[in-house]
Write a protein that holds these residues in place. Structure first.
Motif, PDB file in Angstrom:
ATOM      1  N   THR A 199    -120.859 -20.567  22.524  1.00 51.95           N
ATOM      2  CA  THR A 199    -122.026 -20.150  23.298  1.00 51.95           C
ATOM      3  C   THR A 199    -121.531 -19.230  24.411  1.00 51.95           C
ATOM      4  OG1 THR A 199    -123.045 -22.260  22.834  1.00 51.95           O
ATOM      5  CG2 THR A 199    -124.003 -20.987  24.623  1.00 51.95           C
ATOM      6  N   ALA A 242    -124.594  -7.783  44.014  1.00 49.62           N
ATOM      7  CA  ALA A 242    -125.616  -7.368  43.039  1.00 49.62           C
ATOM      8  C   ALA A 242    -125.714  -8.383  41.904  1.00 49.62           C
ATOM      9  CB  ALA A 242    -125.280  -5.984  42.481  1.00 49.62           C
ATOM     10  N   TRP A 243    -124.560  -8.855  41.439  1.00 49.85           N
ATOM     11  CA  TRP A 243    -124.610  -9.840  40.345  1.00 49.85           C
ATOM     12  C   TRP A 243    -125.239 -11.145  40.825  1.00 49.85           C
ATOM     13  CZ3 TRP A 243    -121.997 -14.633  39.742  1.00 49.85           C
ATOM     14  CH2 TRP A 243    -122.314 -15.264  38.532  1.00 49.85           C
ATOM     15  N   ARG A 277    -120.721  -5.106  44.124  1.00 50.03           N
ATOM     16  CA  ARG A 277    -120.898  -5.586  42.744  1.00 50.03           C
ATOM     17  C   ARG A 277    -121.127  -7.103  42.722  1.00 50.03           C
ATOM     18  NH1 ARG A 277    -116.334  -3.605  39.099  1.00 50.03           N
ATOM     19  NH2 ARG A 277    -117.850  -2.614  37.733  1.00 50.03           N
ATOM     20  N   THR A 285    -117.866 -17.093  33.054  1.00 48.30           N
ATOM     21  CA  THR A 285    -117.068 -15.911  32.738  1.00 48.30           C
ATOM     22  C   THR A 285    -117.116 -14.891  33.868  1.00 48.30           C
ATOM     23  OG1 THR A 285    -117.695 -16.249  30.444  1.00 48.30           O
ATOM     24  CG2 THR A 285    -116.683 -14.150  30.973  1.00 48.30           C
ATOM     25  N   THR A 286    -118.313 -14.632  34.369  1.00 50.82           N
ATOM     26  CA  THR A 286    -118.435 -13.599  35.403  1.00 50.82           C
ATOM     27  C   THR A 286    -117.714 -14.022  36.680  1.00 50.82           C
ATOM     28  OG1 THR A 286    -120.576 -13.085  34.444  1.00 50.82           O
ATOM     29  CG2 THR A 286    -120.064 -12.057  36.554  1.00 50.82           C
ATOM     30  N   ARG A 293    -130.843 -22.560  26.520  1.00 42.48           N
ATOM     31  CA  ARG A 293    -130.267 -23.339  27.622  1.00 42.48           C
ATOM     32  C   ARG A 293    -131.371 -24.074  28.400  1.00 42.48           C
ATOM     33  NH1 ARG A 293    -127.062 -26.797  29.879  1.00 42.48           N
ATOM     34  NH2 ARG A 293    -126.575 -26.407  32.056  1.00 42.48           N
ATOM     35  N   GLU A 306    -121.310 -25.030  31.772  1.00 36.24           N
ATOM     36  CA  GLU A 306    -122.384 -25.024  30.779  1.00 36.24           C
ATOM     37  C   GLU A 306    -123.266 -23.788  30.889  1.00 36.24           C
ATOM     38  OE1 GLU A 306    -124.118 -28.869  31.393  1.00 36.24           O
ATOM     39  OE2 GLU A 306    -122.998 -29.671  29.691  1.00 36.24           O
ATOM     40  N   GLU A 307    -123.020 -22.979  31.902  1.00 38.90           N
ATOM     41  CA  GLU A 307    -123.673 -21.663  31.992  1.00 38.90           C
ATOM     42  C   GLU A 307    -122.557 -20.650  31.713  1.00 38.90           C
ATOM     43  OE1 GLU A 307    -126.832 -21.907  32.533  1.00 38.90           O
ATOM     44  OE2 GLU A 307    -126.906 -23.923  33.395  1.00 38.90           O
ATOM     45  N   PRO A 308    -122.337 -20.301  30.447  1.00 38.43           N
ATOM     46  CA  PRO A 308    -121.141 -19.512  30.105  1.00 38.43           C
ATOM     47  C   PRO A 308    -121.078 -18.165  30.815  1.00 38.43           C
ATOM     48  CG  PRO A 308    -122.331 -20.200  28.123  1.00 38.43           C
ATOM     49  CD  PRO A 308    -123.161 -20.618  29.281  1.00 38.43           C
ATOM     50  N   ASP A 309    -122.234 -17.560  31.072  1.00 39.97           N
ATOM     51  CA  ASP A 309    -122.204 -16.261  31.756  1.00 39.97           C
ATOM     52  C   ASP A 309    -121.725 -16.423  33.185  1.00 39.97           C
ATOM     53  OD1 ASP A 309    -124.612 -17.615  32.361  1.00 39.97           O
ATOM     54  OD2 ASP A 309    -125.574 -15.750  32.970  1.00 39.97           O
ATOM     55  N   THR A 337    -120.533  -6.910  34.820  1.00 39.94           N
ATOM     56  CA  THR A 337    -121.136  -8.201  35.195  1.00 39.94           C
ATOM     57  C   THR A 337    -122.580  -8.350  34.738  1.00 39.94           C
ATOM     58  OG1 THR A 337    -121.943  -7.301  37.298  1.00 39.94           O
ATOM     59  CG2 THR A 337    -119.755  -8.317  37.305  1.00 39.94           C
ATOM     60  N   VAL A 349    -114.092 -13.302  36.164  1.00 36.09           N
ATOM     61  CA  VAL A 349    -113.788 -11.868  36.235  1.00 36.09           C
ATOM     62  C   VAL A 349    -113.811 -11.399  37.688  1.00 36.09           C
ATOM     63  CG1 VAL A 349    -114.695  -9.574  35.674  1.00 36.09           C
ATOM     64  CG2 VAL A 349    -114.561 -11.317  33.888  1.00 36.09           C
ATOM     65  N   LEU A 350    -114.825 -11.827  38.421  1.00 35.68           N
ATOM     66  CA  LEU A 350    -114.945 -11.380  39.815  1.00 35.68           C
ATOM     67  C   LEU A 350    -113.817 -11.962  40.673  1.00 35.68           C
ATOM     68  CD1 LEU A 350    -118.831 -11.493  40.264  1.00 35.68           C
ATOM     69  CD2 LEU A 350    -117.368  -9.475  40.013  1.00 35.68           C
ATOM     70  N   THR A 403    -128.944 -10.724  41.103  1.00 36.94           N
ATOM     71  CA  THR A 403    -129.547 -10.669  39.771  1.00 36.94           C
ATOM     72  C   THR A 403    -129.663 -12.066  39.169  1.00 36.94           C
ATOM     73  OG1 THR A 403    -128.616  -8.469  39.375  1.00 36.94           O
ATOM     74  CG2 THR A 403    -129.234  -9.730  37.426  1.00 36.94           C
ATOM     75  N   ARG A 404    -128.581 -12.807  39.225  1.00 33.80           N
ATOM     76  CA  ARG A 404    -128.545 -14.120  38.562  1.00 33.80           C
ATOM     77  C   ARG A 404    -129.438 -15.125  39.291  1.00 33.80           C
ATOM     78  NH1 ARG A 404    -128.956 -17.468  35.608  1.00 33.80           N
ATOM     79  NH2 ARG A 404    -127.580 -18.359  34.027  1.00 33.80           N
ATOM     80  N   ALA A 407    -125.005  -7.067  36.496  1.00 34.35           N
ATOM     81  CA  ALA A 407    -125.828  -6.948  37.706  1.00 34.35           C
ATOM     82  C   ALA A 407    -126.790  -5.775  37.540  1.00 34.35           C
ATOM     83  CB  ALA A 407    -124.933  -6.722  38.920  1.00 34.35           C
ATOM     84  N   THR A 408    -128.046  -5.986  37.917  1.00 37.04           N
ATOM     85  CA  THR A 408    -129.025  -4.914  37.728  1.00 37.04           C
ATOM     86  C   THR A 408    -128.945  -3.890  38.857  1.00 37.04           C
ATOM     87  OG1 THR A 408    -130.684  -6.256  38.825  1.00 37.04           O
ATOM     88  CG2 THR A 408    -130.683  -6.304  36.438  1.00 37.04           C
ATOM     89  N   TRP A 428    -121.929 -14.742  25.718  1.00 38.14           N
ATOM     90  CA  TRP A 428    -122.627 -13.503  25.387  1.00 38.14           C
ATOM     91  C   TRP A 428    -122.201 -12.346  26.273  1.00 38.14           C
ATOM     92  CZ3 TRP A 428    -125.158 -18.026  27.022  1.00 38.14           C
ATOM     93  CH2 TRP A 428    -125.629 -18.031  28.335  1.00 38.14           C
ATOM     94  N   ASP A 433    -124.604  -2.957  35.896  1.00 34.43           N
ATOM     95  CA  ASP A 433    -123.157  -2.874  35.983  1.00 34.43           C
ATOM     96  C   ASP A 433    -122.620  -3.438  34.663  1.00 34.43           C
ATOM     97  OD1 ASP A 433    -120.480  -2.971  36.732  1.00 34.43           O
ATOM     98  OD2 ASP A 433    -120.730  -4.946  37.670  1.00 34.43           O
ATOM     99  N   ARG A 483    -110.745  -9.956  40.247  1.00 34.64           N
ATOM    100  CA  ARG A 483    -110.779  -8.680  40.980  1.00 34.64           C
ATOM    101  C   ARG A 483    -110.533  -8.891  42.473  1.00 34.64           C
ATOM    102  NH1 ARG A 483    -112.868  -4.248  38.120  1.00 34.64           N
ATOM    103  NH2 ARG A 483    -113.231  -3.290  40.138  1.00 34.64           N
TER     104      ARG A 483
END
Lengths: 157, 762
Positions: free
Chosen positions: B739, A138-139, A135, A36-37, B423, A30-33, B602, A40-41, A142-143, B604-605, B741, B599, A44
């Protein structure tokens, strides 16, 4: 030479990490980011595992169970148990952060050995792996920073 | 003159570099002539991001017509079909004229005191109970600068909530993000006059012929004039733009980044890079080169399903023409890897030093007329004046300006983006959501989810609009707002040109300007600065503009030398110079820049320390990212890729254009575009009604054959339910979208959904 021990540690920690990213991603659909991330990670990290192949062939590997132990301790409910809600997300990402940090310092140790051995191929593998780990960290940072205030202050119940 | 049939009007070709000729377009209410008009009032059109200057005709206190302003740099007198037929025609239709509050499940009319008391009581309760993180604001790309700035100060210094964004997140967030990543700060580098002199024009995911008709007229005047520039279109559909193009690249939706990596690689391997320029003015070439290395024309052709030679030809045109202009819009912005692909357009220009001089520039376009101002004033996920949330000195500046403690201003993370605001509302941690000038119940992705959120018992929804909409029907309080022509204010177009829009007529009934509504809320909430004085010291639009001039002083978007006085009469005026970066110094200095970057893969800042270590010193960043396949791929169950977009006759959710007879008649119902091959395979003919369905929802619409590449279908996103009798939710394209982005710009991925199509029986 104990490099094989560390190659094994690296190998299993990467596999554990890829699984953990997938588990957290799937558990927080339910947290699409995040979903997805994490995918992807994880993809990798699979690539890193693949690139480790020739290194394993050259130096061999002793498998250790530390990462699995670490993971079992962090993910209390085992592989399926993503935590729920805003705080649950922060905690799961924090666990990933701990696992990634473990991998990060493992790369560092292997990198030091690579320098001592003057093994350019291993050094290149380590450099790429370290960049990827940076990376991931860092992500995650950030999150977690974005999510923490809402989860800790505004969530109720 | 019939601009429904002849959308772009007669041609006025000119030689390259000559001034674009004047052509004045005018439309008056039927039966009226110019001599009937009492007065003309200066403004600019708000029905796309172009910002065409116009004068509004007023007769007996009503708006009755519109005429393009010949002296204006943006349009030189022209107006498009939406401007001519949709600017005022809605003004005395079914407007909201009194506040509404929900009683026993129904919206009932009330007075302003009752409505605002309710809003303020709920706001104060939640501030006491939870604090400012319980409040979210979701605004528009339609209000005026003065209204956004006032809202930004209320949110950031009055309440102290980071949860403020606009629907600009859906249209323009990637333009801002790509400019920040590459150049260090937002701000359109190029200008429209670059089109008048360029010898190559690249349109990346930009169906300009339908989205900015007057700008496309400008292009047509070059295409049909002497020394025609070459045109390259990147679009999965056979649009009017594509039909005029010398090279049309139609990548599969979701593969833009592969295509762009391929173009950049061609530039590098074929030797079309200005290495001296790159060395002097950019950072990151080695990493860019390494990242794009695998993207050979053949590899790209396979991923994007295009012809490798078309890619080579497009790269050659970019690499060898002397004056190249690129524009970018939603085909890139609303796609997978949006920011990364848009940054690659910036990179193409930097690799050739193709920026900052006439005919050489990038236009990262906007979707909405006032989107630029949400970005500038911080009513969206930014801080006012392009300030950097992770630079403590910038927070200090704002704190001094507003006379509040720096800790009042939320800056522990970037301001919360719209998708995250929704959300948090879904999770019940945002419990007060104020929506102004936008209709998320039609425009956001995954509408069944949006409706469910708006209906949540624990969410108090305030909706402020000129009409009843799909969104107001789900609100707890509805506030009637004055619209364009009924209030004063300024706004800034996609090329930084600022226009003054004067009040032509009185708002209907008890409707008030958004500015007055926000000021009323601030007064009732009793917001103070740290000395106990009122926080918001202005009382009208000009006062707000003057406060903004101070806020923007010394920043890249510096309005301090603009005033209402200067903006009256004549042409609109851009902030900054006509064209930015003529000196090839970019706003990347760590103390000055708007953002330390991300980045691209991802989101990432980059930390302040990492950023400083790069020592950008006025150089631009060549950012790179590999292509990764999108999260939703066509499958056996959902075999088509669905993209959504605009039609030339409507704007947004048709609140205005749907109330214009001509525009409504021109495009009354939604449809789906399907390629001839796919239609044959599905056994459907033009006009057949089909069900288009994704994992999330479905619409039932009629078929139009043509324009799409095989495997791709298109739905217009304008249509909702306010003008239907049925209770079914089967018209809005966003019933289908996901949903999801972009990791950097946080712009939703409207352009890539997997769907299936079935013929409706009977």
């Amino acid at each position: 030479m104990h490099l094989a021990t560390y190659v094994g540690l690296l190998h299993s920690s990467l596999r554990t990490l890829a699984d953990a990213f997938r588990a957290v991603g799937d558990g927080h659909g339910e947290e699409p980011d995040v979903k997805t991330t994490c995918q992807v990670l994880a993809g990798r990290i699979d690539g890193q595992v693949e690139r480790l192949g020739p290194i394993v062939e050259r130096y061999g590997e002793h498998r250790e169970s530390e990462p699995e132990r670490l993971r079992a301790a962090e993910f209390e409910a085992g592989f399926t148990g993503a935590r729920s809600g805003g705080v649950g997300l922060v905690r799961d990402l924090q666990d990933l952060y701990a696992l990634t940090s473990f991998t990060d310092i493992t790369w560092t140790v292997v990198g030091q050995a690579a320098q001592g051995l003057r093994d350019q191929e291993l050094l290149d593998t380590v450099t790429a792996g370290t960049q990827d780990t940076a990376r991931q960290l860092a992500w995650l940072r950030t999150r977690i920073k974005e999510a923490a205030p809402q989860a800790l202050i505004a969530a109720h119940g | 003159m019939d601009r429904i049939a002849d959308i772009w009007g007669p041609r006025t070709p000119h030689t390259p570099g000559a001034a674009w000729p004047v052509r004045v377009d005018q439309h008056l209410e039927e039966g009226l002539t110019e001599s009937d008009v009492d007065r003309w009032v200066q403004s600019a059109c708000v029905l796309c991001s172009n910002g065409c200057a116009c004068d509004v005709a007023v007769k007996d206190g009503r708006m009755v017509g519109v005429r393009g302003r010949a002296e204006d740099v943006v349009n030189r007198g022209r107006l498009g079909p939406k401007g001519l037929y949709g600017s005022w025609q809605w003004s005395d239709t079914d407007r909201l004229t009194r506040p509404l509050v929900r009683e026993n499940g129904k919206l009932v009319e009330t007075d302003w005191d009752t409505a605002m008391d309710l809003v303020v009581r709920r706001s104060k309760e939640l501030l006491n109970e939870v604090g400012p993180l319980s409040h979210g604001f979701y605004t528009s790309g339609q209000l005026f600068l003065e209204e956004y700035y006032t809202l930004a100060v209320i949110g950031k210094a009055g309440l102290g909530t980071p949860h403020m964004d606009g629907n600009t997140r859906l249209c323009t967030a990637t333009a801002a993000a790509a400019l920040k990543e590459t150049f260090g700060a937002d701000g359109q580098p190029g200008t429209y006059t670059d089109i008048d002199v360029c010898d190559a024009l690249f349109l990346f995911g930009h169906n300009m012929a339908e989205t900015q008709t007057v700008l496309w007229s400008r292009v047509l005047d070059r295409l049909e004039g002497p020394d025609r520039p070459v045109l390259v279109a990147v679009d999965p559909r056979e649009t009017k733009v594509a039909q005029h193009a010398d090279v049309h690249l139609a990548p599969l939706p979701g593969t833009n980044q592969a295509l762009m990596n391929g173009l950049v690689r061609e530039l590098i391997t074929r030797g079309w890079v200005d290495h001296e320029y790159v060395k002097a003015h950019t950072i990151g070439f080695a990493e860019l080169k390494q990242t794009v290395e695998p993207y050979t024309p053949e590899h790209v052709a396979e991923v994007c399903r295009i012809d490798a030679n078309d890619l080579r030809r497009a790269a050659e045109l970019f690499g060898t023409k002397d004056r190249v202009v690129s524009t970018v819009l939603q085909g890139f912005y609303q796609s997978h890897q949006a920011t990364a692909a848009s940054c690659q357009v910036n990179n193409l220009h930097l690799l050739r030093g193709m920026i900052g001089s006439p005919g050489r520039g990038v236009l990262q376009m906007n979707g909405q007329p006032t989107a630029q101002n949400t970005r500038e004033t911080g009513a969206d996920g930014d801080l006012p004046g392009f300030r950097n949330w992770s630079n403590p000195q910038h927070i200090e500046q704002l704190a001094r300006l507003w006379n509040v403690e720096p800790l009042t201003i939320p800056h522990w993370a970037p301001p919360t983006h719209a998708m995250q605001i929704w959300r948090y509302a879904e999770q019940g941690t945002i419990r007060f959501l104020w929506i102004s000038g936008t209709n998320p119940a039609v425009s956001l992705p995954e509408l069944s989810r949006v409706r469910a959120i708006l209906r949540q018992e624990n969410l108090f929804v305030v909706a402020q609009d000129g009409f009843r909409t799909e969104t107001t029907e789900l609100a707890d309080v509805v506030l009637p707002a004055a619209l364009w022509g009924e209030k004063h204010g300024t706004f800034t177009n996609a090329t930084r040109t600022v226009h003054l829009s004067e009040q032509a007529v009185e708002p209907p009934g008890e409707a008030r300007s958004d500015l007055d509504i926000f000021l009323d809320y601030a007064r009732r909430m009793d917001f103070h600065d740290k000395d106990g004085d009122v926080l918001i010291k202005w009382k009208d639009a000009e006062g707000a503009f003057d406060a903004w001039r101070e806020c923007s002083r010394g920043r890249p978007c510096d309005y301090s030398d603009l005033s209402y006085e200067r903006l009256r009469g004549g042409s609109g005026i851009p902030w900054g110079t006509e064209r930015l970066y003529g000196d090839h110094r970019f706003p990347t200095d760590p103390d000055y820049c708007e953002d330390y970057g991300h980045d691209l893969l991802t989101g990432a800042t980059t930390t302040p320390e990492q950023y400083r270590a790069k020592q950008p010193g006025g150089r631009a960043f060549l950012k790179a990212a590999e292509y990764v396949p999108g999260p939703e791929q066509p499958s056996a169950e959902y075999p088509f890729v669905c993209t959504t977009g605009r039609t030339v006759y409507h704007f947004h959710t048709r609140t205005k254009t749907g109330r214009s007879r001509r525009l409504r008649d021109a495009a009354p119902e939604p449809w789906v575009e399907v390629s001839a091959e796919d239609a044959a395979e599905l056994g459907v003919a033009q006009g057949d009604v089909v069900r288009v369905e994704s994992e999330r929802g479905a619409v039932e619409v009629s078929v139009r054959i043509g324009r799409c590449r095989q495997g791709v279908v298109f739905l217009p996103f304008h249509y909702g339910y306010w003008d239907t009798d049925s209770d079914e939710h089967d018209r809005a394209a966003n019933e289908l979208t996901a949903t999801r982005w972009d990791p950097v710009s946080k712009q939703p991925v409207f352009k890539v959904s997997s769907v299936r199509i079935t013929k409706r029986e009977g």
